[in-house]
Design a protein around this motif. Sequence first.
Motif, PDB file in Angstrom:
ATOM      1  N   MET A   1      -5.589   5.574  -8.745  1.00  0.00           N
ATOM      2  CA  MET A   1      -5.500   4.120  -8.749  1.00  0.00           C
ATOM      3  C   MET A   1      -6.910   3.547  -8.816  1.00  0.00           C
ATOM      4  SD  MET A   1      -3.436   1.593  -6.121  1.00  0.00           S
ATOM      5  CE  MET A   1      -4.455   1.989  -4.689  1.00  0.00           C
ATOM      6  N   THR A   2      -7.156   2.617  -9.725  1.00  0.00           N
ATOM      7  CA  THR A   2      -8.502   2.091  -9.930  1.00  0.00           C
ATOM      8  C   THR A   2      -8.893   1.119  -8.820  1.00  0.00           C
ATOM      9  OG1 THR A   2      -7.820   0.167 -11.211  1.00  0.00           O
ATOM     10  CG2 THR A   2      -8.113   2.240 -12.422  1.00  0.00           C
ATOM     11  N   PRO A   3     -10.190   0.881  -8.628  1.00  0.00           N
ATOM     12  CA  PRO A   3     -10.633  -0.103  -7.628  1.00  0.00           C
ATOM     13  C   PRO A   3     -10.054  -1.492  -7.890  1.00  0.00           C
ATOM     14  CG  PRO A   3     -12.474   1.280  -8.285  1.00  0.00           C
ATOM     15  CD  PRO A   3     -11.343   1.617  -9.213  1.00  0.00           C
ATOM     16  N   ASN A   4      -9.921  -1.880  -9.158  1.00  0.00           N
ATOM     17  CA  ASN A   4      -9.356  -3.193  -9.482  1.00  0.00           C
ATOM     18  C   ASN A   4      -7.886  -3.282  -9.078  1.00  0.00           C
ATOM     19  OD1 ASN A   4     -11.731  -4.196 -10.557  1.00  0.00           O
ATOM     20  ND2 ASN A   4     -11.246  -3.562 -12.646  1.00  0.00           N
ATOM     21  N   GLU A   5      -7.146  -2.192  -9.325  1.00  0.00           N
ATOM     22  CA  GLU A   5      -5.739  -2.168  -8.931  1.00  0.00           C
ATOM     23  C   GLU A   5      -5.613  -2.184  -7.416  1.00  0.00           C
ATOM     24  OE1 GLU A   5      -4.429   0.457 -12.859  1.00  0.00           O
ATOM     25  OE2 GLU A   5      -4.723   1.421 -10.901  1.00  0.00           O
TER      26      GLU A   5
ATOM     27  N   LEU B   1      -0.913  -4.972 -10.466  1.00  0.00           N
ATOM     28  CA  LEU B   1       0.073  -4.602  -9.454  1.00  0.00           C
ATOM     29  C   LEU B   1       1.133  -3.673 -10.041  1.00  0.00           C
ATOM     30  CD1 LEU B   1       0.594  -8.033  -7.633  1.00  0.00           C
ATOM     31  CD2 LEU B   1      -0.675  -6.038  -6.796  1.00  0.00           C
ATOM     32  N   ALA B   2       1.542  -3.948 -11.280  1.00  0.00           N
ATOM     33  CA  ALA B   2       2.527  -3.094 -11.943  1.00  0.00           C
ATOM     34  C   ALA B   2       1.963  -1.695 -12.167  1.00  0.00           C
ATOM     35  CB  ALA B   2       2.958  -3.717 -13.267  1.00  0.00           C
ATOM     36  N   SER B   3       0.691  -1.626 -12.541  1.00  0.00           N
ATOM     37  CA  SER B   3       0.054  -0.331 -12.753  1.00  0.00           C
ATOM     38  C   SER B   3      -0.067   0.441 -11.443  1.00  0.00           C
ATOM     39  CB  SER B   3      -1.334  -0.528 -13.373  1.00  0.00           C
ATOM     40  OG  SER B   3      -1.969   0.715 -13.600  1.00  0.00           O
ATOM     41  N   ALA B   4      -0.391  -0.266 -10.369  1.00  0.00           N
ATOM     42  CA  ALA B   4      -0.485   0.383  -9.058  1.00  0.00           C
ATOM     43  C   ALA B   4       0.873   0.932  -8.629  1.00  0.00           C
ATOM     44  CB  ALA B   4      -1.012  -0.608  -8.021  1.00  0.00           C
ATOM     45  N   ARG B   5       1.933   0.142  -8.846  1.00  0.00           N
ATOM     46  CA  ARG B   5       3.280   0.617  -8.506  1.00  0.00           C
ATOM     47  C   ARG B   5       3.622   1.887  -9.283  1.00  0.00           C
ATOM     48  NH1 ARG B   5       4.633  -4.858  -9.146  1.00  0.00           N
ATOM     49  NH2 ARG B   5       5.644  -4.423 -11.145  1.00  0.00           N
ATOM     50  N   ARG B   6       3.280   1.892 -10.565  1.00  0.00           N
ATOM     51  CA  ARG B   6       3.602   3.042 -11.411  1.00  0.00           C
ATOM     52  C   ARG B   6       2.863   4.296 -10.938  1.00  0.00           C
ATOM     53  NH1 ARG B   6       2.088   0.914 -15.541  1.00  0.00           N
ATOM     54  NH2 ARG B   6       0.082   1.897 -15.902  1.00  0.00           N
ATOM     55  N   LYS B   7       1.583   4.169 -10.636  1.00  0.00           N
ATOM     56  CA  LYS B   7       0.794   5.326 -10.204  1.00  0.00           C
ATOM     57  C   LYS B   7       1.230   5.845  -8.836  1.00  0.00           C
ATOM     58  CE  LYS B   7      -3.316   4.232 -12.925  1.00  0.00           C
ATOM     59  NZ  LYS B   7      -4.752   3.855 -12.917  1.00  0.00           N
ATOM     60  N   LEU B   8       1.690   4.928  -7.992  1.00  0.00           N
ATOM     61  CA  LEU B   8       2.128   5.317  -6.657  1.00  0.00           C
ATOM     62  C   LEU B   8       3.593   5.747  -6.630  1.00  0.00           C
ATOM     63  CD1 LEU B   8       0.345   2.473  -4.698  1.00  0.00           C
ATOM     64  CD2 LEU B   8      -0.134   4.906  -4.434  1.00  0.00           C
ATOM     65  N   GLY B   9       4.284   5.531  -7.752  1.00  0.00           N
ATOM     66  CA  GLY B   9       5.692   5.893  -7.802  1.00  0.00           C
ATOM     67  C   GLY B   9       6.544   5.049  -6.885  1.00  0.00           C
ATOM     68  N   ALA B  10       6.145   3.788  -6.716  1.00  0.00           N
ATOM     69  CA  ALA B  10       6.848   2.892  -5.789  1.00  0.00           C
ATOM     70  C   ALA B  10       7.656   1.862  -6.574  1.00  0.00           C
ATOM     71  CB  ALA B  10       5.852   2.181  -4.883  1.00  0.00           C
ATOM     72  N   PRO B  11       8.911   1.620  -6.202  1.00  0.00           N
ATOM     73  CA  PRO B  11       9.739   0.650  -6.930  1.00  0.00           C
ATOM     74  C   PRO B  11       9.343  -0.802  -6.689  1.00  0.00           C
ATOM     75  CG  PRO B  11      10.947   1.569  -5.067  1.00  0.00           C
ATOM     76  CD  PRO B  11       9.675   2.350  -5.184  1.00  0.00           C
TER      77      PRO B  11
ATOM     78  N   GLU C   1       2.421  -0.241   1.193  1.00  0.00           N
ATOM     79  CA  GLU C   1       2.658   0.585   2.374  1.00  0.00           C
ATOM     80  C   GLU C   1       2.175   2.018   2.153  1.00  0.00           C
ATOM     81  OE1 GLU C   1       6.394   2.074   5.209  1.00  0.00           O
ATOM     82  OE2 GLU C   1       6.733   0.692   3.541  1.00  0.00           O
ATOM     83  N   LEU C   2       2.486   2.572   0.979  1.00  0.00           N
ATOM     84  CA  LEU C   2       2.090   3.939   0.683  1.00  0.00           C
ATOM     85  C   LEU C   2       0.579   4.056   0.531  1.00  0.00           C
ATOM     86  CD1 LEU C   2       2.845   6.842   0.102  1.00  0.00           C
ATOM     87  CD2 LEU C   2       3.258   6.202  -2.288  1.00  0.00           C
ATOM     88  N   ALA C   3      -0.037   3.092  -0.151  1.00  0.00           N
ATOM     89  CA  ALA C   3      -1.488   3.117  -0.330  1.00  0.00           C
ATOM     90  C   ALA C   3      -2.212   3.007   1.000  1.00  0.00           C
ATOM     91  CB  ALA C   3      -1.918   1.983  -1.264  1.00  0.00           C
ATOM     92  N   THR C   4      -1.661   2.217   1.914  1.00  0.00           N
ATOM     93  CA  THR C   4      -2.235   2.095   3.251  1.00  0.00           C
ATOM     94  C   THR C   4      -2.128   3.411   3.996  1.00  0.00           C
ATOM     95  OG1 THR C   4      -1.669  -0.262   3.346  1.00  0.00           O
ATOM     96  CG2 THR C   4      -2.130   0.843   5.441  1.00  0.00           C
ATOM     97  N   GLU C   5      -0.961   4.033   3.919  1.00  0.00           N
ATOM     98  CA  GLU C   5      -0.740   5.299   4.615  1.00  0.00           C
ATOM     99  C   GLU C   5      -1.652   6.404   4.084  1.00  0.00           C
ATOM    100  OE1 GLU C   5       2.937   8.338   5.690  1.00  0.00           O
ATOM    101  OE2 GLU C   5       3.270   6.622   4.384  1.00  0.00           O
ATOM    102  N   LEU C   6      -1.912   6.370   2.781  1.00  0.00           N
ATOM    103  CA  LEU C   6      -2.756   7.388   2.159  1.00  0.00           C
ATOM    104  C   LEU C   6      -4.240   7.030   2.206  1.00  0.00           C
ATOM    105  CD1 LEU C   6      -0.553   8.206  -0.965  1.00  0.00           C
ATOM    106  CD2 LEU C   6      -0.883   9.618   1.071  1.00  0.00           C
ATOM    107  N   ALA C   7      -4.569   5.921   2.864  1.00  0.00           N
ATOM    108  CA  ALA C   7      -5.963   5.490   3.028  1.00  0.00           C
ATOM    109  C   ALA C   7      -6.666   5.337   1.683  1.00  0.00           C
ATOM    110  CB  ALA C   7      -6.719   6.482   3.927  1.00  0.00           C
TER     111      ALA C   7
END
Length: 203
Positions: free
Chosen positions: A139-143, A174-184, A191-197
């Motif tokens: 996930m990029t810094p901008n995302e 935001l859409a790109s971040a969702r796709r990379k994180l596999g989050a719907p 939540e997932l990005a926070t958990e994964l620091a």
Amino acid sequence: MIDLPSDIKRLAPAGVFLVFRLRYSFPAKEFNFLPQAWINYYTENVLSIYDPLILWARKNNGVIRWSEVDEPDPRGVISEAQRFGLKHGAVASMICPITNGRSFVMTARSDRSYTDDELSEIQSSLAAMHDKYQAIGKMTPNEAAALQLFGSGVKAKIASHHLGISESAVKQRLASARRKLGAPTTAQAFELATELALFPEGR
């Protein structure tokens, strides 16, 4: 909360311990799904520095049953684990040739030893989780900035002013971040990005 693959849940009814991209003494992220009583006992007695399973995982690539690990166990970590229902186990470990970071998984069950086929499944599952985590880390810094603003309650229109981009560009990030994180949803992505620091500290 990170979702465990269904095969790992099936193969580790007594608990799972995951470490992603360990370098030197510190992992990028770890997830401990072992019994809380064992976690407390393990932590209070500082067993990590004596744990033969961790020692094996740091030194090897592959998969092995706990009973076959030939590393010093001066504190009897493996036998102590049995008192907490962790009677049989396996450990799989692999290293990323690009980042030189090591990922490993420890699985446990109370009923019987693992079969050879199950050991292969555990190793394959670790490789899949490692690859997924590597992708998440891209996930990029901008995302990340757009996602972090969303998590702070900032709407896309206001976030566009913060970031100096259009509202549609914020939504694309935001859409790109969702796709990379596999989050719907974006909320689940945050939540997932926070958990994964994955967010930079101090932002």
